[in-house]
Write an enzyme that holds these catalytic residues in place. Sequence first.
Site, mmCIF file in Angstrom:
data_model
loop_
_atom_site.group_PDB
_atom_site.id
_atom_site.type_symbol
_atom_site.label_atom_id
_atom_site.label_comp_id
_atom_site.label_asym_id
_atom_site.label_seq_id
_atom_site.Cartn_x
_atom_site.Cartn_y
_atom_site.Cartn_z
ATOM 1 N N SER A 229 0.813 -1.219 0.000
ATOM 2 C CA SER A 229 0.000 0.000 0.000
ATOM 3 C C SER A 229 0.853 1.278 0.000
ATOM 4 C CB SER A 229 -0.973 -0.029 1.181
ATOM 5 O OG SER A 229 -1.799 1.104 1.179
ATOM 6 N N ASP B 227 -2.648 6.598 -3.019
ATOM 7 C CA ASP B 227 -1.534 5.915 -2.358
ATOM 8 C C ASP B 227 -0.985 4.862 -3.339
ATOM 9 O OD1 ASP B 227 -3.771 4.237 -2.140
ATOM 10 O OD2 ASP B 227 -3.005 3.253 -0.349
ATOM 11 N N ASP C 125 -1.187 1.635 -3.878
ATOM 12 C CA ASP C 125 -2.034 0.631 -4.528
ATOM 13 C C ASP C 125 -3.397 1.197 -4.896
ATOM 14 O OD1 ASP C 125 -2.859 0.759 -1.862
ATOM 15 O OD2 ASP C 125 -3.572 -1.309 -1.871
HETATM 16 MG MG MG Z 1 -3.669 1.393 0.043
#
Ligand code: MG
Length: 451
Positions: free
Chosen positions: A100, A243, A245
Amino acid sequence: MKPVQKKRLFGTNGIRGIPNADLSTAFAMDIGKSIGSYFTVERIAIARDTRLTGNMIETAVASGIMSTGSSVTDLGVLPTPALQYYCKTYDIYGVMITASHNPPQFNGIKCIDRDGTELAEEDELAVEDVYFSKKFSVSDWSKCGTLAHDDTAADSYVAAILKKIDAATISKAALRIAFDAGNGASYQTTPALLSALNTRLVTLNCNADGRFTSRESEPKPENLSSLIDMVKSGSFDLGIAHDGDADRAVFIDEKGRFIDGDKTLSLIVKYTARKGDLVVTPVSSSDCISNVCKETGATLVRTRVGAPIVSRKMIDIKAMIGGEENGGVIYSGHQFCRDGAMTAALVLQLIAASKKSISELIGELPKYTLAKRAVHISKPWGELLQSLEAEFSGKEIDRTDGIKIKEGKNWVLIRPSGTEPIVRLYAQGKDEKDSSTLADKYQAKLEKIMK
Ligand code: MG
């Protein structure tokens, strides 16, 4: 080498670690074997973000899965919500290789359920049980899985979002957008979506770069100075950033000011929810959303903190919209998970339909701010909680998650981190100074208790 020291492998958002340090390829392969042994299905989808170790970890996990007899479909580099949409569409399990918003040296493994939501906790525990017992269902050589590739997931994901919104109204507005992918997984999908919506688009950091050389992956104001400067110096209606991902989206108003995720969620609820709709958010979101729900006649349900918890609650009670204060919005019309590109499309839609600027729209929301702190703790959480309960016994307390203490019209939430020896402190105030003062006061109280 013991790859992960903690008893539980899956945190709030999957397994995280540094490849070749505490996340070895052997460990990743064993996790793949555990996933394949537990699910015993014909096929599992896998995708990754842009991290340099993505191929390596993905290949190890895929190899482990195939050894148990399940085949693997590799979807390549994708935002997490694009993999989730694929899983939902084809009713198959998925594995996402991502850390992430963590720094570039990290990577992670996250499991997706067949309905596209994050895997339920009891299934994660079952996968962990297989891992710790090492009772893998390894196949005979003639029944091992195979590897296939499918490069259609990104296009179908973008097409699905376009179908869920009023693309004609957005296109007519020809909005001027600055978009920052932060070298992450959304580098192709969100520009494709924004182009299809006839925006006047300028992109920033839309080259896939697993070193995240242009900015840190967490989309917070201090990491978005290039985007903010771009919006300030140009003539834009909105700045958008994700962010790593791309399950979250944050926004910069036309004057170059960062918009809190808490406000974005409230704004989307205000313009999307109707009387009788159910809305879900954790106890950490401000009362802005409570007030907006009251105005629209929607019913707000509060949960513990964590996107998967919000998603599951939404499915259980058939909620319309949900999300967190960090820019993760879950829109049931699309899918029951946080989705950065869908969130961006909803914000464009409400700007285009209202014919107002984003700052005007934000200005019309109830005024609340949240101050957030991370405080290192030297005592176990249980002990600390007892002291906090004794200290605040005279006050109105909510124990949905950690401890939430009412302070007049505002509140303070203190909850333990699932992964680090810290507590997270959230203080709501009527403005930044007010919430900051409240956060400082409680941080001092916490430090005193620990002494
Ligand atoms: Mg994320």
